[in-house]
Design a protein around this motif. Structure first.
Motif, PDB file in Angstrom:
ATOM      1  N   HIS B 149       0.827  -1.207   0.000  1.00  0.00           N
ATOM      2  CA  HIS B 149       0.000   0.000   0.000  1.00  0.00           C
ATOM      3  C   HIS B 149       0.854   1.247   0.000  1.00  0.00           C
ATOM      4  O   HIS B 149       0.536   2.245   0.652  1.00  0.00           O
ATOM      5  CB  HIS B 149      -0.948  -0.002   1.204  1.00  0.00           C
ATOM      6  CG  HIS B 149      -1.928  -1.128   1.192  1.00  0.00           C
ATOM      7  ND1 HIS B 149      -1.607  -2.397   1.621  1.00  0.00           N
ATOM      8  CD2 HIS B 149      -3.220  -1.173   0.774  1.00  0.00           C
ATOM      9  CE1 HIS B 149      -2.658  -3.190   1.474  1.00  0.00           C
ATOM     10  NE2 HIS B 149      -3.647  -2.487   0.953  1.00  0.00           N
ATOM     11  N   ARG B 179       4.045 -10.321  -6.991  1.00  0.00           N
ATOM     12  CA  ARG B 179       2.762 -11.025  -7.104  1.00  0.00           C
ATOM     13  C   ARG B 179       2.078 -11.108  -5.755  1.00  0.00           C
ATOM     14  O   ARG B 179       0.855 -10.944  -5.629  1.00  0.00           O
ATOM     15  CB  ARG B 179       2.984 -12.432  -7.680  1.00  0.00           C
ATOM     16  CG  ARG B 179       3.203 -12.429  -9.187  1.00  0.00           C
ATOM     17  CD  ARG B 179       2.984 -13.797  -9.787  1.00  0.00           C
ATOM     18  NE  ARG B 179       3.987 -14.784  -9.350  1.00  0.00           N
ATOM     19  CZ  ARG B 179       5.222 -14.877  -9.852  1.00  0.00           C
ATOM     20  NH1 ARG B 179       5.622 -14.039 -10.795  1.00  0.00           N
ATOM     21  NH2 ARG B 179       6.055 -15.795  -9.409  1.00  0.00           N
ATOM     22  N   THR B 182       0.462  -7.833  -4.810  1.00  0.00           N
ATOM     23  CA  THR B 182      -0.803  -7.613  -5.528  1.00  0.00           C
ATOM     24  C   THR B 182      -1.941  -8.318  -4.801  1.00  0.00           C
ATOM     25  O   THR B 182      -3.032  -7.766  -4.615  1.00  0.00           O
ATOM     26  CB  THR B 182      -0.713  -8.142  -6.969  1.00  0.00           C
ATOM     27  OG1 THR B 182       0.351  -7.457  -7.640  1.00  0.00           O
ATOM     28  CG2 THR B 182      -2.019  -7.916  -7.723  1.00  0.00           C
ATOM     29  N   ARG B 183      -1.675  -9.552  -4.374  1.00  0.00           N
ATOM     30  CA  ARG B 183      -2.694 -10.304  -3.645  1.00  0.00           C
ATOM     31  C   ARG B 183      -3.010  -9.616  -2.315  1.00  0.00           C
ATOM     32  O   ARG B 183      -4.166  -9.526  -1.885  1.00  0.00           O
ATOM     33  CB  ARG B 183      -2.213 -11.740  -3.407  1.00  0.00           C
ATOM     34  CG  ARG B 183      -3.294 -12.631  -2.796  1.00  0.00           C
ATOM     35  CD  ARG B 183      -2.704 -13.839  -2.111  1.00  0.00           C
ATOM     36  NE  ARG B 183      -1.747 -13.513  -1.080  1.00  0.00           N
ATOM     37  CZ  ARG B 183      -2.043 -13.045   0.121  1.00  0.00           C
ATOM     38  NH1 ARG B 183      -3.318 -12.818   0.451  1.00  0.00           N
ATOM     39  NH2 ARG B 183      -1.103 -12.761   0.992  1.00  0.00           N
ATOM     40  N   ARG B 185      -2.826  -6.474  -1.655  1.00  0.00           N
ATOM     41  CA  ARG B 185      -3.632  -5.283  -1.921  1.00  0.00           C
ATOM     42  C   ARG B 185      -5.103  -5.652  -2.057  1.00  0.00           C
ATOM     43  O   ARG B 185      -5.988  -4.935  -1.613  1.00  0.00           O
ATOM     44  CB  ARG B 185      -3.158  -4.583  -3.196  1.00  0.00           C
ATOM     45  CG  ARG B 185      -2.476  -3.244  -2.941  1.00  0.00           C
ATOM     46  CD  ARG B 185      -2.243  -2.491  -4.226  1.00  0.00           C
ATOM     47  NE  ARG B 185      -1.565  -3.289  -5.240  1.00  0.00           N
ATOM     48  CZ  ARG B 185      -0.262  -3.508  -5.289  1.00  0.00           C
ATOM     49  NH1 ARG B 185       0.525  -2.994  -4.370  1.00  0.00           N
ATOM     50  NH2 ARG B 185       0.259  -4.243  -6.261  1.00  0.00           N
ATOM     51  N   ASP B 186      -5.376  -6.806  -2.675  1.00  0.00           N
ATOM     52  CA  ASP B 186      -6.751  -7.250  -2.857  1.00  0.00           C
ATOM     53  C   ASP B 186      -7.393  -7.669  -1.537  1.00  0.00           C
ATOM     54  O   ASP B 186      -8.538  -7.332  -1.256  1.00  0.00           O
ATOM     55  CB  ASP B 186      -6.808  -8.452  -3.816  1.00  0.00           C
ATOM     56  CG  ASP B 186      -6.479  -8.043  -5.242  1.00  0.00           C
ATOM     57  OD1 ASP B 186      -6.106  -8.919  -6.044  1.00  0.00           O
ATOM     58  OD2 ASP B 186      -6.600  -6.833  -5.545  1.00  0.00           O
ATOM     59  N   GLU B 187      -6.637  -8.424  -0.729  1.00  0.00           N
ATOM     60  CA  GLU B 187      -7.205  -9.005   0.488  1.00  0.00           C
ATOM     61  C   GLU B 187      -7.115  -8.110   1.713  1.00  0.00           C
ATOM     62  O   GLU B 187      -7.869  -8.288   2.668  1.00  0.00           O
ATOM     63  CB  GLU B 187      -6.499 -10.321   0.815  1.00  0.00           C
ATOM     64  CG  GLU B 187      -6.746 -11.420  -0.193  1.00  0.00           C
ATOM     65  CD  GLU B 187      -6.198 -12.741   0.296  1.00  0.00           C
ATOM     66  OE1 GLU B 187      -5.966 -13.620  -0.560  1.00  0.00           O
ATOM     67  OE2 GLU B 187      -6.003 -12.893   1.528  1.00  0.00           O
ATOM     68  N   GLY B 188      -6.127  -7.193   1.723  1.00  0.00           N
ATOM     69  CA  GLY B 188      -5.956  -6.344   2.897  1.00  0.00           C
ATOM     70  C   GLY B 188      -5.201  -7.016   4.024  1.00  0.00           C
ATOM     71  O   GLY B 188      -5.068  -6.456   5.113  1.00  0.00           O
ATOM     72  N   ARG B 237      -7.275  -7.520  10.594  1.00  0.00           N
ATOM     73  CA  ARG B 237      -7.805  -6.575   9.603  1.00  0.00           C
ATOM     74  C   ARG B 237      -8.793  -5.610  10.241  1.00  0.00           C
ATOM     75  O   ARG B 237      -8.765  -4.405   9.977  1.00  0.00           O
ATOM     76  CB  ARG B 237      -8.481  -7.376   8.481  1.00  0.00           C
ATOM     77  CG  ARG B 237      -9.090  -6.512   7.407  1.00  0.00           C
ATOM     78  CD  ARG B 237      -8.757  -7.033   6.013  1.00  0.00           C
ATOM     79  NE  ARG B 237      -9.376  -6.226   4.972  1.00  0.00           N
ATOM     80  CZ  ARG B 237      -8.983  -5.008   4.634  1.00  0.00           C
ATOM     81  NH1 ARG B 237      -7.992  -4.423   5.282  1.00  0.00           N
ATOM     82  NH2 ARG B 237      -9.588  -4.357   3.661  1.00  0.00           N
TER      83      ARG B 237
END
Lengths: 248, 248
Positions: B149, B179, B182-183, B185-188, B237
């Motif tokens: 992030h 990679r 990127t994952r 960023r999607d999942e947090g 989270r």
């Protein structure tokens, strides 16, 4: 100016003054404000802060400077009681979990307590105390817990400085303080009821070394009208005893 | 630059070196050891440590010196993220209470994470991390959570420095790290499985500012064979999201 030999001692004093000029809530300070607070000539402030930025002790923030992260790292290694802080952390966390109040860990420095750690509880008031902050020892539960388990000379130093009033019910009479310390020695728990400020009540217990001398104290703090300190004091005492045993 | 300015710079550098010479576990250091570690001539070490003792930044411990409590106090005001540490404390305490694992709060500095706060949990391994300590960012869950992030330039700096192996499963291939980020960023949520050391597993989530950039990350750490990170990651989270909202 160039002809004069710079004195190491003066440079050290000025550096200490610059690093010590920052107060809680300050984000960054400009050269004028630093000069004003420290009495160091502004040209010297510019020069010295430049050196301190180079060394990483200060960081630039626009045209101003702030204390650098490097100082935080060094500060974490400082203080004779680093082992104490690390060892105490789980006990403080457990005490907070059990009582839902704010817990403090403090040591005595002269006539003041210094807070080495604070964990705020969900049910506790927003106290102004902060880690690294100081407060008159005679007006706090942690201070009284330590004083009650320190050599007589330590108490005499506090009394000689005078017992200033800082809360509605601060103890200002030496005789009264002495009597309370005797009781604290018997019970192992010190109380504070609106002595450091309005509406706050605390219970503290000393962390003792092998000779029975207090090296620190832990306390819980809550609203006077909500917390029954007599009910939670066994928890504080238990935590302090356990921590005392756990320390080398 | 005249002689006075040059002397100031050298004195500042020497003072910074002396203050920075202390390592975790050091109690007090003598002049010979300080001279050895810093390269400062022993006579200068004597003179400067004397000045620093006068200023309260060092304290005498027999014939040796240790970092003074004053440095701890100043250090507590240091670092751009003091407000963050204070705001995060109750969230860390709650997360520890809920998971019984150790929780970390960290920020990114260059290619490393710096731990601003740690609360140890009763079920967690005795990790070597300490407050004020540093660790390679790519090998930690908090580091990866922040990198995922952060602007691309931040990641490029880390990659340019090289991904050193520090644990059995440290990610050392840039493509693999990209990679994973990127994952994340999607999942947090970022995971670390024996990447910083043997037997340790962590789950971390970023603390974001209003623009969605990570200013810090919090994590929980436990034994790989005991903690099911997927089960506790929602708690991390949630805490990170709540803390992000609570910050100005």
């Amino acid at each position: 100016m160039c002809a004069a030999e710079r004195d190491d001692g003066m440079t050290a004093a000025r550096i200490a003054a610059l690093l010590g000029a920052f107060r809680p809530g300050d984000r960054a300070l400009g050269a004028s404000e630093l000069a004003r607070r420290t009495g160091v000539p502004k040209s010297s402030v510019h020069r010295l802060t430049g050196h301190l930025v180079t060394q990483g002790l200060l960081e630039r923030d626009g045209t101003a400077v702030r204390l650098g992260l490097r100082l935080f790292e060094i500060g974490q290694l400082a203080g004779r009681e680093r082992g104490l802080v690390d060892a105490a952390r789980p006990y403080l966390a457990d005490l907070r979990e059990a009582t839902r109040n704010t817990v403090h860990l403090a040591v005595l420095e002269g006539t003041e307590v210094v807070y080495l750690d604070i964990v705020r509880g969900p049910d506790a008031p927003a106290l102004p105390s902060r880690i690294g902050g100081r407060f008159p020892a005679h007006a706090t539960a942690v201070g009284k817990a330590i004083l009650a388990h320190s050599p007589a000379s330590v108490l005499e130093t506090v009394l000689a400085a005078g017992l200033t009033r800082v809360g509605p019910r601060t103890i200002t009479a030496p005789g009264l303080l002495r009597r309370q310390l005797t009781r604290i020695r018997d019970e192992g728990v010190a109380y504070e009821r609106e002595e450091s400020g309005v509406g706050v009540t605390c219970a503290a217990s000393p962390v003792l070394d092998a000779t029975g001398r207090a090296r620190a104290a832990i306390s819980i703090s809550g609203w006077s009208n909500r917390v029954r300190v007599e009910r939670v004091s066994p928890a504080v005492r238990t935590a302090a005893l356990a921590l005392s045993r756990a320390l080398p």
